[in-house]
Write a protein that holds these residues in place. Structure first.
Motif, PDB file in Angstrom:
ATOM      1  N   LEU A 376       5.160   4.917  -1.161  1.00 46.42           N
ATOM      2  CA  LEU A 376       4.337   4.861   0.044  1.00 46.42           C
ATOM      3  C   LEU A 376       4.470   3.535   0.784  1.00 46.42           C
ATOM      4  O   LEU A 376       3.840   3.353   1.836  1.00 46.42           O
ATOM      5  CB  LEU A 376       2.863   5.115  -0.313  1.00 46.42           C
ATOM      6  CG  LEU A 376       2.547   6.433  -1.026  1.00 46.42           C
ATOM      7  CD1 LEU A 376       1.042   6.554  -1.249  1.00 46.42           C
ATOM      8  CD2 LEU A 376       3.081   7.626  -0.236  1.00 46.42           C
ATOM      9  N   LYS A 377       5.275   2.627   0.235  1.00 45.75           N
ATOM     10  CA  LYS A 377       5.507   1.320   0.844  1.00 45.75           C
ATOM     11  C   LYS A 377       4.214   0.524   1.005  1.00 45.75           C
ATOM     12  O   LYS A 377       4.052  -0.284   1.926  1.00 45.75           O
ATOM     13  CB  LYS A 377       6.196   1.452   2.209  1.00 45.75           C
ATOM     14  CG  LYS A 377       7.443   2.342   2.209  1.00 45.75           C
ATOM     15  CD  LYS A 377       8.458   1.907   1.169  1.00 45.75           C
ATOM     16  CE  LYS A 377       9.666   2.818   1.153  1.00 45.75           C
ATOM     17  NZ  LYS A 377      10.605   2.506   0.039  1.00 45.75           N
ATOM     18  N   VAL A 378       3.271   0.749   0.098  1.00 36.96           N
ATOM     19  CA  VAL A 378       2.018   0.004   0.114  1.00 36.96           C
ATOM     20  C   VAL A 378       2.277  -1.399  -0.432  1.00 36.96           C
ATOM     21  O   VAL A 378       2.983  -1.553  -1.440  1.00 36.96           O
ATOM     22  CB  VAL A 378       0.960   0.732  -0.754  1.00 36.96           C
ATOM     23  CG1 VAL A 378      -0.315  -0.092  -0.877  1.00 36.96           C
ATOM     24  CG2 VAL A 378       0.674   2.107  -0.182  1.00 36.96           C
ATOM     25  N   PRO A 379       1.766  -2.459   0.173  1.00 37.84           N
ATOM     26  CA  PRO A 379       1.908  -3.791  -0.411  1.00 37.84           C
ATOM     27  C   PRO A 379       1.341  -3.814  -1.828  1.00 37.84           C
ATOM     28  O   PRO A 379       0.326  -3.154  -2.107  1.00 37.84           O
ATOM     29  CB  PRO A 379       1.097  -4.683   0.529  1.00 37.84           C
ATOM     30  CG  PRO A 379       1.052  -3.931   1.813  1.00 37.84           C
ATOM     31  CD  PRO A 379       1.031  -2.476   1.452  1.00 37.84           C
ATOM     32  N   PHE A 380       1.974  -4.588  -2.710  1.00 41.66           N
ATOM     33  CA  PHE A 380       1.580  -4.515  -4.117  1.00 41.66           C
ATOM     34  C   PHE A 380       0.109  -4.872  -4.319  1.00 41.66           C
ATOM     35  O   PHE A 380      -0.576  -4.234  -5.123  1.00 41.66           O
ATOM     36  CB  PHE A 380       2.454  -5.423  -4.996  1.00 41.66           C
ATOM     37  CG  PHE A 380       2.084  -5.298  -6.455  1.00 41.66           C
ATOM     38  CD1 PHE A 380       2.547  -4.228  -7.214  1.00 41.66           C
ATOM     39  CD2 PHE A 380       1.236  -6.210  -7.058  1.00 41.66           C
ATOM     40  CE1 PHE A 380       2.181  -4.088  -8.541  1.00 41.66           C
ATOM     41  CE2 PHE A 380       0.866  -6.078  -8.399  1.00 41.66           C
ATOM     42  CZ  PHE A 380       1.351  -5.011  -9.147  1.00 41.66           C
ATOM     43  N   ARG A 381      -0.398  -5.863  -3.627  1.00 38.40           N
ATOM     44  CA  ARG A 381      -1.798  -6.244  -3.833  1.00 38.40           C
ATOM     45  C   ARG A 381      -2.748  -5.111  -3.442  1.00 38.40           C
ATOM     46  O   ARG A 381      -3.770  -4.882  -4.089  1.00 38.40           O
ATOM     47  CB  ARG A 381      -2.117  -7.514  -3.043  1.00 38.40           C
ATOM     48  CG  ARG A 381      -1.542  -8.768  -3.660  1.00 38.40           C
ATOM     49  CD  ARG A 381      -2.021  -8.958  -5.083  1.00 38.40           C
ATOM     50  NE  ARG A 381      -1.354 -10.048  -5.777  1.00 38.40           N
ATOM     51  CZ  ARG A 381      -1.291 -10.166  -7.083  1.00 38.40           C
ATOM     52  NH1 ARG A 381      -1.848  -9.241  -7.845  1.00 38.40           N
ATOM     53  NH2 ARG A 381      -0.682 -11.172  -7.642  1.00 38.40           N
ATOM     54  N   GLU A 382      -2.383  -4.369  -2.412  1.00 38.74           N
ATOM     55  CA  GLU A 382      -3.193  -3.207  -2.027  1.00 38.74           C
ATOM     56  C   GLU A 382      -3.062  -2.104  -3.070  1.00 38.74           C
ATOM     57  O   GLU A 382      -4.046  -1.447  -3.439  1.00 38.74           O
ATOM     58  CB  GLU A 382      -2.754  -2.701  -0.651  1.00 38.74           C
ATOM     59  CG  GLU A 382      -3.594  -1.532  -0.133  1.00 38.74           C
ATOM     60  CD  GLU A 382      -3.113  -1.029   1.213  1.00 38.74           C
ATOM     61  OE1 GLU A 382      -3.435   0.134   1.562  1.00 38.74           O
ATOM     62  OE2 GLU A 382      -2.415  -1.787   1.930  1.00 38.74           O
ATOM     63  N   ALA A 383      -1.839  -1.911  -3.547  1.00 41.36           N
ATOM     64  CA  ALA A 383      -1.625  -0.904  -4.590  1.00 41.36           C
ATOM     65  C   ALA A 383      -2.408  -1.256  -5.852  1.00 41.36           C
ATOM     66  O   ALA A 383      -2.956  -0.374  -6.541  1.00 41.36           O
ATOM     67  CB  ALA A 383      -0.131  -0.814  -4.914  1.00 41.36           C
ATOM     68  N   HIS A 384      -2.481  -2.546  -6.158  1.00 40.27           N
ATOM     69  CA  HIS A 384      -3.242  -3.016  -7.323  1.00 40.27           C
ATOM     70  C   HIS A 384      -4.717  -2.648  -7.168  1.00 40.27           C
ATOM     71  O   HIS A 384      -5.362  -2.158  -8.105  1.00 40.27           O
ATOM     72  CB  HIS A 384      -3.059  -4.534  -7.432  1.00 40.27           C
ATOM     73  CG  HIS A 384      -3.634  -5.144  -8.669  1.00 40.27           C
ATOM     74  ND1 HIS A 384      -4.985  -5.331  -8.856  1.00 40.27           N
ATOM     75  CD2 HIS A 384      -3.018  -5.632  -9.793  1.00 40.27           C
ATOM     76  CE1 HIS A 384      -5.191  -5.917 -10.026  1.00 40.27           C
ATOM     77  NE2 HIS A 384      -4.014  -6.099 -10.619  1.00 40.27           N
ATOM     78  N   GLU A 385      -5.258  -2.843  -5.980  1.00 43.06           N
ATOM     79  CA  GLU A 385      -6.677  -2.531  -5.740  1.00 43.06           C
ATOM     80  C   GLU A 385      -6.931  -1.024  -5.828  1.00 43.06           C
ATOM     81  O   GLU A 385      -7.927  -0.583  -6.432  1.00 43.06           O
ATOM     82  CB  GLU A 385      -7.080  -3.051  -4.368  1.00 43.06           C
ATOM     83  CG  GLU A 385      -8.556  -2.820  -4.066  1.00 43.06           C
ATOM     84  CD  GLU A 385      -8.963  -3.361  -2.700  1.00 43.06           C
ATOM     85  OE1 GLU A 385     -10.124  -3.140  -2.298  1.00 43.06           O
ATOM     86  OE2 GLU A 385      -8.114  -3.998  -2.040  1.00 43.06           O
ATOM     87  N   ILE A 386      -6.044  -0.221  -5.259  1.00 40.21           N
ATOM     88  CA  ILE A 386      -6.199   1.238  -5.313  1.00 40.21           C
ATOM     89  C   ILE A 386      -6.180   1.705  -6.765  1.00 40.21           C
ATOM     90  O   ILE A 386      -7.023   2.511  -7.192  1.00 40.21           O
ATOM     91  CB  ILE A 386      -5.074   1.929  -4.513  1.00 40.21           C
ATOM     92  CG1 ILE A 386      -5.238   1.636  -3.015  1.00 40.21           C
ATOM     93  CG2 ILE A 386      -5.061   3.432  -4.775  1.00 40.21           C
ATOM     94  CD1 ILE A 386      -4.032   2.046  -2.182  1.00 40.21           C
ATOM     95  N   THR A 387      -5.238   1.191  -7.524  1.00 43.83           N
ATOM     96  CA  THR A 387      -5.116   1.602  -8.927  1.00 43.83           C
ATOM     97  C   THR A 387      -6.347   1.176  -9.720  1.00 43.83           C
ATOM     98  O   THR A 387      -6.836   1.921 -10.586  1.00 43.83           O
ATOM     99  CB  THR A 387      -3.838   1.001  -9.541  1.00 43.83           C
ATOM    100  OG1 THR A 387      -2.706   1.406  -8.781  1.00 43.83           O
ATOM    101  CG2 THR A 387      -3.668   1.462 -10.979  1.00 43.83           C
ATOM    102  N   GLY A 388      -6.847  -0.018  -9.440  1.00 44.69           N
ATOM    103  CA  GLY A 388      -8.052  -0.469 -10.138  1.00 44.69           C
ATOM    104  C   GLY A 388      -9.232   0.459  -9.909  1.00 44.69           C
ATOM    105  O   GLY A 388     -10.014   0.740 -10.831  1.00 44.69           O
ATOM    106  N   LYS A 389      -9.362   0.954  -8.697  1.00 48.42           N
ATOM    107  CA  LYS A 389     -10.453   1.899  -8.400  1.00 48.42           C
ATOM    108  C   LYS A 389     -10.272   3.207  -9.174  1.00 48.42           C
ATOM    109  O   LYS A 389     -11.243   3.808  -9.644  1.00 48.42           O
ATOM    110  CB  LYS A 389     -10.503   2.179  -6.897  1.00 48.42           C
ATOM    111  CG  LYS A 389     -10.949   0.970  -6.070  1.00 48.42           C
ATOM    112  CD  LYS A 389     -10.909   1.288  -4.576  1.00 48.42           C
ATOM    113  CE  LYS A 389     -11.371   0.101  -3.755  1.00 48.42           C
ATOM    114  NZ  LYS A 389     -11.317   0.362  -2.289  1.00 48.42           N
ATOM    115  N   ILE A 390      -9.026   3.649  -9.307  1.00 45.24           N
ATOM    116  CA  ILE A 390      -8.762   4.889 -10.050  1.00 45.24           C
ATOM    117  C   ILE A 390      -9.049   4.690 -11.526  1.00 45.24           C
ATOM    118  O   ILE A 390      -9.603   5.580 -12.205  1.00 45.24           O
ATOM    119  CB  ILE A 390      -7.311   5.345  -9.797  1.00 45.24           C
ATOM    120  CG1 ILE A 390      -7.177   5.821  -8.343  1.00 45.24           C
ATOM    121  CG2 ILE A 390      -6.891   6.437 -10.775  1.00 45.24           C
ATOM    122  CD1 ILE A 390      -5.756   6.077  -7.905  1.00 45.24           C
ATOM    123  N   VAL A 391      -8.705   3.517 -12.078  1.00 42.55           N
ATOM    124  CA  VAL A 391      -9.016   3.233 -13.481  1.00 42.55           C
ATOM    125  C   VAL A 391     -10.523   3.265 -13.704  1.00 42.55           C
ATOM    126  O   VAL A 391     -11.019   3.831 -14.684  1.00 42.55           O
ATOM    127  CB  VAL A 391      -8.423   1.869 -13.894  1.00 42.55           C
ATOM    128  CG1 VAL A 391      -8.974   1.428 -15.246  1.00 42.55           C
ATOM    129  CG2 VAL A 391      -6.901   1.934 -13.946  1.00 42.55           C
TER     130      VAL A 391
END
Length: 457
Positions: A376-391
């Motif tokens: 999705l070409k999401v910046p890694f820091r944004e991807a990190h935040e999204i994943t944290g919410k899913i966890v």
């Protein structure tokens, strides 16, 4: 040997503190070897006669046979291995034996003997480590694709393969082997023999000849340094200490892995002990003792360093303690490496327990973040935040693995996430994806194994 200056014998306690024969008799081979080279050089230089040299050579060979056969009588009154051998030589061959010490001192004699012993011990240590490395590579080959948790802070981080984990120690021990063997030879390549007590000698000796005969590269160029330095022993102990630290880390993992709380592995009966009161116990005593002996080896380095750091040039009797520390460190090191090799060869690993532990703690979360970046070409820091919410959503739902969380929960956080992302979040897919050089993917592990086997051959 030195009684002409004194009217009385030393006190009993003086004799006890001064004598080192109980320790340094281990240098007998090196002492005889050095004496034979020295006598041959003296004869070649015309300092002693060929007849005296022949008698000395034959007498030293006879003494070597006596020591090897256990019939040699060591005497504390003669203090050390050097005087014990010289006294016995004079007893056997008479006046010629008294000429052996011409142009040398016990100071350069012991430095030479000790250097020879330490260099050979370092080579042996390299061989012990090679045997351990071979055992690790063999077990890595058997478990190249077995999945286990990788840890940081002793918390589940990402899935890795057992083969990858075992090869990490193989790599550590290779650096240790290079340090112990290579650095030892570099530190000890100059021969002290001929430096005499501290100032050299007035006899026309040929130091290049004795250095070559004993396998050194060259004679030590400064007589003060030759007899007063022990940095070769310090280097050996420092490098043993570093390797013992690595052995201790692996031992600690064996202690953890074989506990019921981890259940990753089981020690064989040959490398376990029991309890005198609790019949169910299977204790990893060998691994625990490796941890303790690592501290002991490190202590030997610290002690010798403290001894040497306060000494003015050249020789002082403080240096007599160097051999006890070094001998004990090498003995302990050999026990540690041999014991570790035995444990590694016989450990029985539990594939199911390791795989289950790898899946706990949401260890594939980074794989989801990577998918968001890659697809999705999401910046890694944004991807990190999204994943944290899913966890956090998985934790709240009581779901143990991200792969088991419903797709609707993913899309509630970010509707762009598809089933393709969720399908990647198994531990198997995670380790398979780590294909960068040095990574944990089974194909990379097998490449490393092939490289190690080629190295061993």
């Amino acid at each position: 040997m030195w009684g002409g200056r004194f009217a009385e014998k030393p006190a009993a306690a003086m004799q006890a503190i001064n004598a080192s024969i109980d320790v340094d008799q281990r240098l007998w081979r090196e002492d005889i070897e050095g004496s034979k080279a020295h006598a041959a050089m003296l004869a070649a230089q015309g300092i002693i006669t060929a007849e005296d040299n022949a008698a000395i050579q034959a007498g030293l060979d006879q003494i070597a046979a006596e020591i090897a056969q256990g019939t040699f009588q060591f005497s504390t009154e003669l203090e050390d291995i050097h005087l014990n051998i010289e006294a016995r030589l004079t007893e056997r061959i008479g006046e010629a034996g008294k000429r052996l010490h011409t142009g040398r001192s016990r100071n350069d004699q012991v430095a030479t003997d000790f250097k020879l012993w330490t260099m050979r011990a370092a080579r042996d240590a390299g061989d012990w480590l090679r045997a351990l490395q071979k055992a690790l590579v063999k077990r890595a080959d058997q478990h190249a694709d077995w999945i286990m948790p990788g840890f940081t802070h002793l918390q589940t981080a990402q899935p890795i393969t057992l083969g990858h984990h075992l090869l990490a120690y193989t790599q550590m021990f290779e650096r240790d082997r290079v340090r112990i063997v290579g650095a030892m030879l570099e530190a000890a390549w100059e021969c002290p023999l001929g430096a005499a007590a501290l100032a050299g000698t007035a006899y026309p000796i040929e130091r290049e000849a004795t250095a070559a005969a004993l396998g050194f590269h060259a004679p030590a160029p400064n007589s003060l340094d030759a007899v007063g330095s022990r940095d070769f022993a310090l280097a050996a102990l420092a490098n043993l200490s570093i390797c013992a630290t690595h052995l201790s880390r692996l031992a600690e993992e064996i202690v953890l892995w074989t506990s019921p709380q981890f259940g990753f592995a089981r020690l064989s009966d040959t490398w376990s002990t029991g309890s005198s009161i609790m019949p169910q116990k299977r204790n990893p005593d060998a691994a625990e003792l490796i941890r303790a002996k690592a501290a002991r080896i490190g202590g030997a380095f610290a002690t010798l360093n403290a001894i040497v750091q306060k000494l003015p040039l050249a020789y002082a009797k403080d240096l007599q303690e160097d051999k006890a520390l070094t001998f004990d460190a090498f003995d302990s090191f050999e026990l540690c490496v041999v014991a570790m090799t035995g444990m590694i060869e016989t450990l029985a690993f539990n594939r199911e327990a390791m795989r289950a532990a790898a899946a706990r703690g949401y260890s594939t979360a980074t794989d989801l973040a990577d998918w968001l970046v890659r697809e999705l070409k999401v910046p890694f820091r944004e991807a990190h935040e999204i994943t944290g919410k899913i966890v956090r959503r998985a934790e709240d739902a009581g779901v143990a693995e991200l792969a088991h969380l419903a797709l609707a929960d993913y899309q509630a956080v970010d509707p762009r996430i598809t089933e393709a992302a969720r399908a990647l979040l198994t531990v198997e897919k995670s380790v398979e994806s780590r294909t960068s050089y040095g990574g944990t993917a089974p194909e990379r592990v097998r490449e490393q194994i092939a490289r190690w086997k080629e190295t061993f051959e």
